[in-house]
Structures are given as structure tokens and as C-alpha cells.
Design a protein around this motif. Structure first.
Motif, mmCIF file in Angstrom:
data_model
loop_
_atom_site.group_PDB
_atom_site.id
_atom_site.type_symbol
_atom_site.label_atom_id
_atom_site.label_comp_id
_atom_site.label_asym_id
_atom_site.label_seq_id
_atom_site.Cartn_x
_atom_site.Cartn_y
_atom_site.Cartn_z
ATOM 1 N N ASP A 119 56.011 31.052 5.132
ATOM 2 C CA ASP A 119 54.590 31.035 4.793
ATOM 3 C C ASP A 119 53.750 31.559 5.962
ATOM 4 O OD1 ASP A 119 52.429 30.102 2.928
ATOM 5 O OD2 ASP A 119 51.929 28.934 4.703
ATOM 6 N N LEU A 129 51.476 35.282 6.296
ATOM 7 C CA LEU A 129 50.124 35.506 6.815
ATOM 8 C C LEU A 129 50.156 36.558 7.925
ATOM 9 C CD1 LEU A 129 47.126 34.778 6.864
ATOM 10 C CD2 LEU A 129 47.678 32.971 8.511
ATOM 11 N N TRP A 149 47.550 21.765 -4.516
ATOM 12 C CA TRP A 149 46.736 21.946 -3.311
ATOM 13 C C TRP A 149 45.610 20.911 -3.240
ATOM 14 C CZ3 TRP A 149 45.729 27.904 -2.247
ATOM 15 C CH2 TRP A 149 46.959 28.544 -2.073
ATOM 16 N N TRP A 192 41.907 17.304 -0.676
ATOM 17 C CA TRP A 192 42.689 18.505 -0.373
ATOM 18 C C TRP A 192 44.031 18.073 0.195
ATOM 19 C CZ3 TRP A 192 41.320 23.123 -1.997
ATOM 20 C CH2 TRP A 192 39.972 23.417 -2.200
ATOM 21 N N THR A 193 45.061 18.776 -0.153
ATOM 22 C CA THR A 193 46.365 18.577 0.473
ATOM 23 C C THR A 193 46.258 19.035 1.924
ATOM 24 O OG1 THR A 193 47.395 18.998 -1.656
ATOM 25 C CG2 THR A 193 48.808 19.159 0.278
ATOM 26 N N TYR A 203 47.317 20.453 5.582
ATOM 27 C CA TYR A 203 48.264 21.371 6.180
ATOM 28 C C TYR A 203 48.739 20.833 7.524
ATOM 29 C CZ TYR A 203 50.338 25.616 7.992
ATOM 30 O OH TYR A 203 51.228 26.518 8.499
ATOM 31 N N PHE A 214 51.971 19.462 2.283
ATOM 32 C CA PHE A 214 52.573 20.425 1.358
ATOM 33 C C PHE A 214 54.073 20.195 1.236
ATOM 34 C CE2 PHE A 214 48.567 22.226 2.703
ATOM 35 C CZ PHE A 214 48.043 22.678 1.509
ATOM 36 N N LEU A 249 50.713 29.737 0.775
ATOM 37 C CA LEU A 249 49.386 29.149 0.887
ATOM 38 C C LEU A 249 48.338 30.208 1.208
ATOM 39 C CD1 LEU A 249 50.150 25.979 3.044
ATOM 40 C CD2 LEU A 249 50.168 26.206 0.558
ATOM 41 N N SER A 250 47.103 29.909 0.855
ATOM 42 C CA SER A 250 45.965 30.668 1.368
ATOM 43 C C SER A 250 44.986 29.628 1.887
ATOM 44 C CB SER A 250 45.270 31.464 0.261
ATOM 45 O OG SER A 250 46.141 32.380 -0.325
ATOM 46 N N ASN A 251 44.687 29.676 3.171
ATOM 47 C CA ASN A 251 43.766 28.722 3.766
ATOM 48 C C ASN A 251 42.380 28.883 3.120
ATOM 49 O OD1 ASN A 251 42.333 27.018 5.390
ATOM 50 N ND2 ASN A 251 43.124 27.848 7.315
ATOM 51 N N GLN A 252 41.854 27.786 2.589
ATOM 52 C CA GLN A 252 40.566 27.850 1.882
ATOM 53 C C GLN A 252 39.364 27.519 2.770
ATOM 54 O OE1 GLN A 252 40.522 29.099 -1.142
ATOM 55 N NE2 GLN A 252 42.710 29.281 -0.768
ATOM 56 N N LEU A 253 39.625 27.298 4.066
ATOM 57 C CA LEU A 253 38.530 26.907 4.964
ATOM 58 C C LEU A 253 37.345 27.853 4.881
ATOM 59 C CD1 LEU A 253 39.769 25.817 8.495
ATOM 60 C CD2 LEU A 253 38.584 24.477 6.752
HETATM 61 N N1 UYC Z 1 44.905 24.073 3.901
HETATM 62 O O1 UYC Z 1 43.735 22.297 2.983
HETATM 63 N N2 UYC Z 1 43.310 24.031 7.586
HETATM 64 C C1 UYC Z 1 45.604 25.925 7.601
HETATM 65 C C2 UYC Z 1 45.616 25.075 3.358
HETATM 66 C C3 UYC Z 1 41.546 24.079 3.768
HETATM 67 C C4 UYC Z 1 42.273 23.272 7.916
HETATM 68 C C5 UYC Z 1 46.650 26.876 7.615
HETATM 69 C C6 UYC Z 1 45.609 24.978 1.936
HETATM 70 C C7 UYC Z 1 40.679 22.898 3.351
HETATM 71 C C8 UYC Z 1 42.042 23.359 9.328
HETATM 72 C C9 UYC Z 1 47.018 27.036 6.278
HETATM 73 C C10 UYC Z 1 44.853 23.884 1.657
HETATM 74 C C11 UYC Z 1 40.560 22.197 4.647
HETATM 75 C C12 UYC Z 1 42.997 24.232 9.825
HETATM 76 C C13 UYC Z 1 46.204 26.190 5.497
HETATM 77 C C14 UYC Z 1 44.421 23.316 2.892
HETATM 78 C C15 UYC Z 1 41.351 22.898 5.616
HETATM 79 C C16 UYC Z 1 43.806 24.616 8.705
HETATM 80 C C17 UYC Z 1 47.237 27.541 8.840
HETATM 81 C C18 UYC Z 1 44.479 23.345 0.295
HETATM 82 C C19 UYC Z 1 39.797 21.019 4.880
HETATM 83 C C20 UYC Z 1 43.159 24.715 11.250
HETATM 84 C C21 UYC Z 1 47.042 29.018 8.849
HETATM 85 C C22 UYC Z 1 43.424 24.187 -0.302
HETATM 86 C C23 UYC Z 1 39.089 20.256 3.811
HETATM 87 C C24 UYC Z 1 43.769 23.662 12.090
HETATM 88 C C25 UYC Z 1 45.589 29.406 8.977
HETATM 89 C C26 UYC Z 1 45.230 23.914 12.219
HETATM 90 C C27 UYC Z 1 44.909 25.479 8.783
HETATM 91 C C28 UYC Z 1 46.284 26.086 4.088
HETATM 92 C C29 UYC Z 1 41.489 22.498 6.972
HETATM 93 C C30 UYC Z 1 48.070 27.952 5.709
HETATM 94 C C31 UYC Z 1 46.307 25.871 0.966
HETATM 95 C C32 UYC Z 1 39.415 23.360 2.724
HETATM 96 C C33 UYC Z 1 40.949 22.640 10.110
HETATM 97 N N3 UYC Z 1 45.366 25.510 6.333
HETATM 98 N N4 UYC Z 1 41.890 23.997 5.049
HETATM 99 O O2 UYC Z 1 45.128 30.222 8.149
HETATM 100 O O3 UYC Z 1 46.025 23.220 11.572
HETATM 101 O O4 UYC Z 1 44.886 28.893 9.859
HETATM 102 O O5 UYC Z 1 45.591 24.806 13.004
HETATM 103 O O6 UYC Z 1 41.874 24.972 3.021
#
Ligand code: UYC
Length: 232
Positions: free
Chosen positions: A108, A112, A182, A188-189, A191, A195, A208-212
Motif C-alpha cells: 500500500d 502511493l 474505512w 474513521w478507521t 491508519y 485497517f 488506501l487513499s488518505n482522505q485528510l
Molecule cells: N486514513 O483515516 N492519516 C495516512 C487513511 C484520514 C491521518 C496514510 C484512510 C482521516 C493523519 C494513509 C482513512 C483522518 C495521518 C491514510 C484514514 C486521517 C494519516 C499514510 C479512512 C482523520 C498522518 C500515507 C478514510 C480523521 C500521520 C499518507 C501519520 C496518514 C489512509 C488522519 C494511507 C483510508 C480523515 C493525521 N492515512 N486520515 O498519505 O500517520 O500520509 O503519518 O483519511
């Protein structure tokens, strides 16, 4: 006898994919001549996108403890069975190696990374994607990434599977999240540990696709012509 194996070969070569899957155990029982049928099948389908049958045939040969099969795979499929086509010279070998082992978490992250490479140097530094970059992804590359996920997850994961589910809920993301695991109720699940990184996950759970940063990236991934235009 050689008559039996000829009949089995004919049945396999003329069968539907489901029928072919069922015949694989019989081919193993037939010994080396059965393995030969599978090797020939893999060679003939080499330039086509890999199918589940091809993956099962590949796994069977890999675990057959046969010197002939080992040499065959080493010669013709050293890195796996999915053709790694790219319009922008991206090397998908590392992704194939991770998916072949069914190491879905590392795969995964690698996905990316490869999509950022596909988008260009800015995205590689940024480590995430703009939806405008995704819109411009070549069909060929997205189909390669998708074939890798689809085949090595035995049909469970990939953007194409997500695309189907998304259409099934009328492109409604609020219905889409819980379906692919998700989101659960309001939550939210999280990360990475929330997962499921194996085949017990719901259909379409990965990649996954990060939804942030909003839904626009996944929306443009799922609306990409790669999923409606199957020809390369
Ligand atoms: N994350 O919650 N995610 C990260 C998902 C959101 C957050 C990466 C998926 C919601 C923070 C991946 C979901 C949210 C970090 C994903 C999910 C959130 C982070 C790593 C369900 C809070 C950075 C790759 C929709 C409500 C801190 C990347 C860290 C990372 C995926 C929080 C693949 C599918 C809305 C703060 N989340 N992300 O792109 O862990 O950074 O480094 O989507």
C-alpha cells in the motif's frame, strides 16, 4: 495414461475460467505432464493481463517441488506474472514483489510511492497527490497497478473493485466508506492499525487513499477512464 492427460489438457484449454480453476488440482495429480499443461497455459497468456487462473497456475507451479517448473518460472516469470507496462518508464517490480508475498501494508505504501513517481518530481517530494495529477495518469499505468492488486489479492483488492462498489452505491461516498471498511458509524478507521492487512478484509478495502485532504483524489481515481476502457 497419456490419453487421460490429453483429455484433461483439452478440458482445461477449452474450459471457462471457473472450470479451469477446478481442474488445477487434477492437473497436479497428473504429475509432470499436468504441470506442463499449466506451463504452456502461462506462456500462451503471457502478453495478456494476468488472470486469477494464471495466478493459481503460477502458485501451483511454484509450490510443486518440481525442478522443471522452478526453472520454467525462473526463465519466463522471474518477478511474477503480471506484465508491468508503463507509459512513463516507471518500474513496478518492487510493487509486484510485495504483492506477490501478500505483504499488503508495504504494498500500500509502495503504491502511493509509485503513483507519486508517476505524477512527477514535485509529487515525489510532496509524498502525496493532487487530483489534477491523478486525472492525467496514463490508463496503462493505472491498469498495471490495478492488475497487480487484483491478481495477488485473488480478486479482492484494487481500484477496479473499489470502482465497482462505488458505482453500486451511486457514487455516494457516505455509503462507500463503511462498505469498504474505512469508516464505522462516525469513526474513521485509524491508519495503520485499524485497517485489515490481509484477505480477511472487506472487498475493496485496499489500496488506501488518505482522505485528510478531501475526497477529490479518490474521486478522480475512481472516475478515471482506466476502469471503463479495458483495452490497452
Ligand atoms: N486514513 O483515516 N492519516 C495516512 C487513511 C484520514 C491521518 C496514510 C484512510 C482521516 C493523519 C494513509 C482513512 C483522518 C495521518 C491514510 C484514514 C486521517 C494519516 C499514510 C479512512 C482523520 C498522518 C500515507 C478514510 C480523521 C500521520 C499518507 C501519520 C496518514 C489512509 C488522519 C494511507 C483510508 C480523515 C493525521 N492515512 N486520515 O498519505 O500517520 O500520509 O503519518 O483519511
Amino acid at each position: 495414461t497419456s490419453n487421460d492427460i490429453a483429455a484433461l489438457r483439452f478440458k482445461f484449454e477449452s474450459g471457462s475460467p471457473a472450470g479451469q480453476l477446478q481442474l488445477i488440482p487434477e492437473l497436479i495429480q497428473a504429475g509432470e505432464s499436468g504441470l506442463e499443461v499449466l506451463m504452456e497455459f502461462l506462456l500462451q497468456s503471457k502478453s495478456n493481463p494476468a488472470t486469477l487462473v494464471a495466478f493459481k497456475a503460477y502458485q501451483t507451479l511454484e509450490s510443486a517441488n518440481s525442478k522443471v517448473a522452478d526453472e520454467f518460472l525462473q526463465t519466463h516469470f522471474p518477478n511474477g506474472i503480471v506484465p508491468l507496462n508503463s507509459e512513463r518508464g516507471i518500474d513496478y517490480t518492487p510493487l509486484q514483489q510485495l504483492l506477490k508475498k501478500q505483504d499488503f501494508l508495504s504494498a500500500d505504501r509502495m503504491t502511493l510511492q509509485k503513483m507519486c513517481e508517476l505524477a512527477g518530481v514535485d509529487a515525489v517530494q510532496r509524498k502525496w497527490l493532487y487530483f489534477t495529477e491523478v486525472e492525467n495518469f496514463p490508463i496503462k499505468d493505472l491498469q498495471t497497478i490495478n492488475n497487480l492488486w487484483f491478481v495477488y489479492s485473488e480478486g479482492k483488492f484494487g481500484f477496479g473493485v473499489q470502482h465497482e462498489i462505488w458505482l453500486g452505491v451511486g457514487k455516494n461516498f457516505l455509503k462507500f466508506w463503511p462498505k469498504i471498511g474505512w469508516k464505522n458509524g462516525n469513526n474513521w478507521t485509524r491508519y495503520p492499525n485499524g485497517f485489515t492487512w490481509d484477505l480477511s478484509a472487506p472487498k475493496g478495502h485496499l489500496p488506501l487513499s488518505n482522505q485528510l485532504r478531501g475526497v477529490r483524489v479518490i474521486a478522480s481515481l475512481l472516475s478515471h477512464p482506466a476502469w471503463s476502457n479495458k483495452s490497452p
